[in-house]
Design an enzyme around this catalytic site. Sequence first.
Site, PDB file in Angstrom:
ATOM      1  N   ASN A  62       0.836  -1.351  -0.114  1.00 47.76           N
ATOM      2  CA  ASN A  62       0.139   0.223   0.138  1.00 47.76           C
ATOM      3  C   ASN A  62       0.828   1.269   0.089  1.00 47.76           C
ATOM      4  O   ASN A  62       1.426   1.632   1.033  1.00 47.76           O
ATOM      5  CB  ASN A  62      -0.751  -0.300   1.186  1.00 47.76           C
ATOM      6  CG  ASN A  62      -1.707   1.137   1.454  1.00 47.76           C
ATOM      7  OD1 ASN A  62      -1.884   2.050   0.536  1.00 47.76           O
ATOM      8  ND2 ASN A  62      -2.496   1.477   2.567  1.00 47.76           N
ATOM      9  N   LYS A  83       0.095   4.354  -0.360  1.00 50.75           N
ATOM     10  CA  LYS A  83      -0.400   5.301   0.283  1.00 50.75           C
ATOM     11  C   LYS A  83      -0.026   6.680  -0.917  1.00 50.75           C
ATOM     12  O   LYS A  83       0.013   6.496  -1.810  1.00 50.75           O
ATOM     13  CB  LYS A  83       0.166   5.734   1.480  1.00 50.75           C
ATOM     14  CG  LYS A  83      -0.156   4.374   2.587  1.00 50.75           C
ATOM     15  CD  LYS A  83      -0.058   4.677   4.021  1.00 50.75           C
ATOM     16  CE  LYS A  83      -0.226   3.354   4.721  1.00 50.75           C
ATOM     17  NZ  LYS A  83      -0.231   3.484   6.129  1.00 50.75           N
ATOM     18  N   HIS A 135      -9.680   1.336   4.532  1.00 49.37           N
ATOM     19  CA  HIS A 135      -8.375   1.649   5.212  1.00 49.37           C
ATOM     20  C   HIS A 135      -8.567   2.875   6.410  1.00 49.37           C
ATOM     21  O   HIS A 135      -9.522   3.394   6.237  1.00 49.37           O
ATOM     22  CB  HIS A 135      -7.256   2.118   4.352  1.00 49.37           C
ATOM     23  CG  HIS A 135      -5.856   2.058   4.990  1.00 49.37           C
ATOM     24  ND1 HIS A 135      -5.519   2.869   5.749  1.00 49.37           N
ATOM     25  CD2 HIS A 135      -5.044   1.110   4.976  1.00 49.37           C
ATOM     26  CE1 HIS A 135      -4.365   2.707   6.351  1.00 49.37           C
ATOM     27  NE2 HIS A 135      -3.892   1.510   5.855  1.00 49.37           N
ATOM     28  N   GLU A 195      -7.166   5.010   7.359  1.00 53.57           N
ATOM     29  CA  GLU A 195      -6.906   6.310   7.095  1.00 53.57           C
ATOM     30  C   GLU A 195      -8.068   7.002   6.474  1.00 53.57           C
ATOM     31  O   GLU A 195      -8.334   8.091   6.355  1.00 53.57           O
ATOM     32  CB  GLU A 195      -5.657   6.528   6.346  1.00 53.57           C
ATOM     33  CG  GLU A 195      -4.380   6.256   7.206  1.00 53.57           C
ATOM     34  CD  GLU A 195      -3.026   5.913   6.602  1.00 53.57           C
ATOM     35  OE1 GLU A 195      -2.986   5.735   5.494  1.00 53.57           O
ATOM     36  OE2 GLU A 195      -2.325   5.177   7.271  1.00 53.57           O
ATOM     37  N   GLU A 250      -5.620  -4.666  10.331  1.00 51.37           N
ATOM     38  CA  GLU A 250      -4.786  -3.774  10.473  1.00 51.37           C
ATOM     39  C   GLU A 250      -5.130  -2.889  11.766  1.00 51.37           C
ATOM     40  O   GLU A 250      -5.839  -1.970  12.079  1.00 51.37           O
ATOM     41  CB  GLU A 250      -4.931  -2.699   9.385  1.00 51.37           C
ATOM     42  CG  GLU A 250      -4.304  -3.281   8.076  1.00 51.37           C
ATOM     43  CD  GLU A 250      -3.673  -2.245   7.060  1.00 51.37           C
ATOM     44  OE1 GLU A 250      -2.782  -2.720   6.651  1.00 51.37           O
ATOM     45  OE2 GLU A 250      -4.230  -1.183   6.930  1.00 51.37           O
ATOM     46  N   GLY A 310       2.176   2.248  10.665  1.00 53.03           N
ATOM     47  CA  GLY A 310       3.149   3.514  10.437  1.00 53.03           C
ATOM     48  C   GLY A 310       3.787   3.943  11.937  1.00 53.03           C
ATOM     49  O   GLY A 310       4.577   4.918  12.038  1.00 53.03           O
ATOM     50  N   SER A 357       3.111  -1.985  10.255  1.00 53.71           N
ATOM     51  CA  SER A 357       4.487  -2.296  10.652  1.00 53.71           C
ATOM     52  C   SER A 357       4.889  -3.646  10.446  1.00 53.71           C
ATOM     53  O   SER A 357       5.932  -4.229  11.319  1.00 53.71           O
ATOM     54  CB  SER A 357       4.758  -1.668  11.945  1.00 53.71           C
ATOM     55  OG  SER A 357       4.475  -0.257  12.388  1.00 53.71           O
TER      56      SER A 357
HETATM   57  P1  PGA Z   1       2.485   0.437   7.895  1.00 55.17           P
HETATM   58  O1  PGA Z   1       1.387   0.569   7.065  1.00 55.17           O
HETATM   59  O2  PGA Z   1       3.122  -0.958   7.108  1.00 55.17           O
HETATM   60  O3  PGA Z   1       3.374   1.594   7.562  1.00 55.17           O
HETATM   61  O4  PGA Z   1       2.504   0.330   9.232  1.00 55.17           O
HETATM   62  C1  PGA Z   1       0.378  -0.543   6.738  1.00 55.17           C
HETATM   63  C2  PGA Z   1      -1.159   0.043   6.062  1.00 55.17           C
HETATM   64  O5  PGA Z   1      -1.543   1.023   6.461  1.00 55.17           O
HETATM   65  O6  PGA Z   1      -1.613  -0.589   5.504  1.00 55.17           O
END
Ligand code: PGA
Length: 249
Positions: free
Chosen positions: A9, A11, A95, A97, A167, A173, A212
């Site tokens: 992803n 982003k 997601h 976000e 998630e 993140g 992460s």
């Molecule tokens: P990350 O993001 O691996 O940077 O924690 C995962 C995601 O939001 O899909």
Amino acid sequence: MRRKLIAGNWKMNGSVSANASLLAEISAGGVDVAKADVLVCPPFPYLTQALDKVQGTAIAVGAQDCSVHDAGAYTSEVSAAMLRDVGCTYVILGHSERRSYHAESDQIVAAKTLQALRAGLTPIVCVGETLEQRESGATDAVVGAQLKAVLEKLDSAEIAKIVVAYEPVWAIGTGKTATPEMAQEVHAFLRQVIASFNAEAAATVKILYGGSMKPDNAAELLRQTDIDGGLIGGAALKANDFLAIIAAV
Ligand code: PGA
């Protein structure tokens, strides 16, 4: 046996030149198709660039969102049919976000999932709890409700076609990862939720872990019975890390 899926992803990251290098490095890394399905999800403007660059490789391309609408006067929106039209095969939906910065409700996520399925895309439906929710013991209730809201709108055949991504919001993140045991527990719970709608599909639907995931923790996470792959943010932007996660399958 469920085949693993390693999905990047991206982003809101990338540029024409950065994407070209990243995709060239990933392709040159000799993605082992025997091991896992591999997917990259760049921002909308770069989807056709990515589709072009992965031609002849086993890497699939997906988007990070789609509209709840079919077509028409919806300025800025991108339909699932358009994504399929250019060659995408997956779309990430719900997601955290999107849920938190764009107020996406479970109902919106469910409507988008239907759009994706009807367009012939595989939706990756994301669910996850915040730290506060986990600490108050509400993890199962939260992720269960998020998933049920989608499953309720699908028929049995459609349920079999989705991918779910667990998630935990507090792990995205942040460098904090759910321990393999913590993740496995939630994944097993989510599989039970799917089974309560369609027992057969529960055995085949992939449940990815995201939050992460990195080369140094991927192998242990991916070894868990109910973890069928990863949805990877930060580490998907570095070819070596992304390849190392694929190799960890
Ligand atoms: P990350 O993001 O691996 O940077 O924690 C995962 C995601 O939001 O899909």
